[in-house]
Write an enzyme that holds these catalytic residues in place. Structure first.
Site, PDB file in Angstrom:
ATOM      1  N   ALA A 123      45.205   0.116 -15.676  1.00 21.36           N
ATOM      2  CA  ALA A 123      46.272   0.968 -16.223  1.00 21.36           C
ATOM      3  C   ALA A 123      45.754   1.869 -17.338  1.00 21.36           C
ATOM      4  O   ALA A 123      46.518   2.632 -17.913  1.00 21.36           O
ATOM      5  CB  ALA A 123      47.417   0.097 -16.735  1.00 21.36           C
ATOM      6  N   ARG A 223      47.376 -24.917  -7.245  1.00 23.32           N
ATOM      7  CA  ARG A 223      48.433 -23.906  -7.155  1.00 23.32           C
ATOM      8  C   ARG A 223      49.312 -24.034  -5.919  1.00 23.32           C
ATOM      9  O   ARG A 223      50.407 -23.469  -5.886  1.00 23.32           O
ATOM     10  CB  ARG A 223      47.809 -22.507  -7.213  1.00 23.32           C
TER      11      ARG A 223
END
Length: 301
Positions: A123, A223
């Protein structure tokens, strides 16, 4: 939408131009190459590249050439032996590279698995899209009263609606301000690397994530577990389906010994032996804390 038009065009072009190769290939994972598997509301997982297969694991374990043994059953038996005895390096001979689109707060959990190579969308140079993760109503939960890092009962009715309204309004307001700050229309415009600080943690980012199979199994063990946070667990579940098609023997052993198996402490093993002899064992006589005993009871049912 999960893929931009440019990304979809790239996928179509890659799948329309197959290349011949002398390296080991796996039909099961070839069907996944480049295709996005949708996750959450705007996310995806897709396979960019891979190296190795079940035979590569056996080859590394034997330090031999070719496909190893002629018997698939023998190879599967060796893989199960390696998994059972925690031999890790043969599984490191297989690697996979994934393209993942995920919310920033999920990425911050994910990046704690430091045994991978990561390159994230920047970004600083590019403008992030107006895409935010907004939970579905059936995934809005209150804080758990027994687990500081878990969820409790489902939020319902007006409270659930109020939370969703806040999430949507705050996300869009932050992005409106982001656009206003970086705009060069009648102003210099704030640098993108500074303007990004105002974006919420539920905005989507993307990265390439390359990892060997041993460390991928460690990721999946944590996970894809039922206790993992839902938002990262659905990514792990999507990856697990790909891995099952890539290295079916290794994944089968992983499911059996890691996901479906259990590890007992010395105290836990002693309690099992005492129980098998007919002794009535309680938390007080087990030598375990209340938390350990509760987990032990969960293992033995």
């Amino acid at each position: 939408m999960p893929l931009s038009p440019d990304q979809q065009a790239e996928v179509d072009a890659l799948r329309d131009t197959p290349q011949s190769t002398l390296r080991a290939t796996v039909p099961g994972i070839e069907q996944h190459l480049y295709k996005p598997h949708d996750v959450l509301d705007h996310g995806f997982v897709r396979v960019i590249d891979y190296m190795g297969d079940d035979s590569a694991i056996c080859q590394a374990a034997r330090v031999s050439y070719g496909k190893g043994t002629k018997s698939v059953q023998n190879d599967e038996g060796l893989i199960r032996y390696l998994m059972r005895h925690w031999h890790s390096t043969p599984f490191e001979m297989c690697e996979i590279k994934l393209h993942v689109k995920l919310p920033v707060f999920v990425a911050r959990q994910w990046i704690r698995h430091r045994t991978a190579n990561v390159n994230e969308y920047s970004a600083r140079y590019s403008i992030l899209d107006r895409e935010f993760y907004i939970p579905a109503p059936d995934h809005l939960n209150a804080q758990s009263v027994v687990n500081n890092q878990g969820r409790g009962a489902l939020l319902e009715g007006e409270e659930a609606a109020r939370v969703l309204d806040i999430l949507k309004a705050d996300s869009n307001r932050a992005y409106d301000h982001y656009e206003q700050m970086i705009s060069d229309d009648g102003q210099s415009g704030l640098a993108r690397e500074l303007a990004r600080m105002n974006l919420p943690a539920n905005i989507y980012t993307q990265w390439y994530w390359k990892v060997d199979l041993h460390n991928l199994f460690h990721f999946l063990r944590l996970r894809a577990d039922a206790h993992a946070q839902y938002e990262i667990r659905v990514y792990a579940d999507a990856i697990a389906k790909v891995v099952a098609d890539w290295v079916p023997a290794a994944y089968g052993a992983f499911e059996d010994y890691r996901m479906g198996g259990a590890q007992l402490s010395a105290k836990g093993l002693d309690c099992v032996r005492r129980m098998l002899k007919g002794e009535q064992v309680t938390q007080e006589t087990s030598g375990m804390s209340k938390g350990e005993w509760r987990e032990f009871e969960g293992v033995i049912g």
